[in-house]
Design a protein around this motif. Sequence first.
Motif: not given
Length: 78
Positions: A9-23
């Motif tokens: 559960v802890e390693s799934g996501h940091s909780g911070v959404a980063h903007p998409l900069t490319g592929y």
Amino acid sequence: MRALLVLAVESGHSGVAHPLTGYEVSDVALFVFAAIAVWQVRRALRKRFAKARGLDGAVVRKRSLNETPPNEVPPNKD
């Protein structure tokens, strides 16, 4: 066992959404893998169905063991 669940559960996501900069590299790798897979399947199917055709492109049908070849006259059953 509980520690494994907590770790998953802890390693799934940091909780911070980063903007998409490319592929991402994984996106490109997945696309390349899928393209190669489609190409290989199409090539295999073309090769498979080419065996069923003669040199002139006519479809060659496999005869059963008890079927008379077309150049022979079947025996008269009278």
